[in-house]
Write a protein that holds these residues in place. Sequence first.
Motif, PDB file in Angstrom:
ATOM      1  N   THR A  55       0.818  -1.218   0.000  1.00  0.00           N
ATOM      2  CA  THR A  55       0.000   0.000   0.000  1.00  0.00           C
ATOM      3  C   THR A  55       0.854   1.273   0.000  1.00  0.00           C
ATOM      4  N   PRO A 117     -11.824   6.482  -9.654  1.00  0.00           N
ATOM      5  CA  PRO A 117     -12.236   5.689  -8.490  1.00  0.00           C
ATOM      6  C   PRO A 117     -11.448   4.389  -8.344  1.00  0.00           C
ATOM      7  N   VAL A 118     -11.055   3.795  -9.462  1.00  0.00           N
ATOM      8  CA  VAL A 118     -10.251   2.563  -9.417  1.00  0.00           C
ATOM      9  C   VAL A 118      -8.889   2.873  -8.799  1.00  0.00           C
ATOM     10  N   ARG A 119      -8.301   3.970  -9.221  1.00  0.00           N
ATOM     11  CA  ARG A 119      -6.994   4.362  -8.674  1.00  0.00           C
ATOM     12  C   ARG A 119      -7.089   4.615  -7.173  1.00  0.00           C
ATOM     13  N   LYS A 120      -8.116   5.315  -6.729  1.00  0.00           N
ATOM     14  CA  LYS A 120      -8.261   5.601  -5.299  1.00  0.00           C
ATOM     15  C   LYS A 120      -8.436   4.324  -4.487  1.00  0.00           C
ATOM     16  N   ARG A 121      -9.213   3.389  -5.020  1.00  0.00           N
ATOM     17  CA  ARG A 121      -9.409   2.107  -4.319  1.00  0.00           C
ATOM     18  C   ARG A 121      -8.101   1.323  -4.237  1.00  0.00           C
ATOM     19  N   TRP A 122      -7.354   1.335  -5.350  1.00  0.00           N
ATOM     20  CA  TRP A 122      -6.085   0.610  -5.376  1.00  0.00           C
ATOM     21  C   TRP A 122      -5.069   1.237  -4.427  1.00  0.00           C
ATOM     22  N   GLN A 124      -5.543   2.436  -1.622  1.00  0.00           N
ATOM     23  CA  GLN A 124      -5.853   2.033  -0.244  1.00  0.00           C
ATOM     24  C   GLN A 124      -5.608   0.551   0.006  1.00  0.00           C
ATOM     25  N   THR A 125      -5.800  -0.275  -1.033  1.00  0.00           N
ATOM     26  CA  THR A 125      -5.756  -1.726  -0.819  1.00  0.00           C
ATOM     27  C   THR A 125      -4.573  -2.420  -1.485  1.00  0.00           C
ATOM     28  N   GLU A 127      -4.697  -4.116  -3.997  1.00  0.00           N
ATOM     29  CA  GLU A 127      -5.199  -5.449  -4.332  1.00  0.00           C
ATOM     30  C   GLU A 127      -4.862  -5.781  -5.788  1.00  0.00           C
ATOM     31  N   THR A 130      -7.523  -5.149  -8.623  1.00  0.00           N
ATOM     32  CA  THR A 130      -7.709  -3.716  -8.862  1.00  0.00           C
ATOM     33  C   THR A 130      -6.495  -3.154  -9.588  1.00  0.00           C
TER      34      THR A 130
END
Length: 242
Positions: A55, A117-122, A124-125, A127, A130
């Motif tokens: 992360t 939104p995909v970048r922001k989720r990635w 944080q995780t 994953e 993602t």
Amino acid sequence: MTDFFTMLPGETAAPVPPGPVLSSGSTGIRRVHRFLLWAYREAPNLVRSTAAGDTARAALVGEVLSNFDKVLLVHQEGQNLFMYPQLAERAPACASHVEQMLQQHRGIKDRVESIGPVRKRWMQTAEAGTRDELAKGYEDVHSVLSEHLRREVTEVMPAVDRVMTEEELNAMVQHGVRQHDKKFLVTYLGLILATNPPEDRRAIFFEEIPALARLGYRLIGRRMYRRQYAALFPGRPIPETL
């Protein structure tokens, strides 16, 4: 070696109005476009270079990519406000090319905003799934963007140079400068210099950059640029600037 900014078979430039050349817009746009071509060519690889679960690196890479996206969208916004309406008004024969460029802007903006939104989720995780989705998203952006950046230079800018003055194009540049944090801008200057050929670097630095900004770059910007580049591309030689 063929210049990237070369018209391909079947492509047609907008009619160039008669009269003298009023500005060097083509030269300035090439310099910005070289940076954008580099940034979006590297983007998918930067995402994929981040191990699943890391992360800290995802946050670093994601922040840099967010800045790239803002530079791109602000650049296009400036053109939409300060270049294309003026070109359409002063050179009506260019109308179809103007509409094509604006349509490409809309398509690029849609793609960039959809992966936000995909970048922001990635970030944080970190994953793996993602990460792969984000990398593919940036590959898609690069594929449409690289064509647009080339065609804008080859098909439209020669006409712009005939109908717009340096002062008018500078209004577009200043619009972009106002949208960005000054700390980011001095780092971004390093990337602009690094992604342009040596003969362009001195012209950019000494002719286009205000004295105060040059001082800021020499005091802190160059060091920030080198630190960021080393973190993004560990083990890769850091390109020289000035």
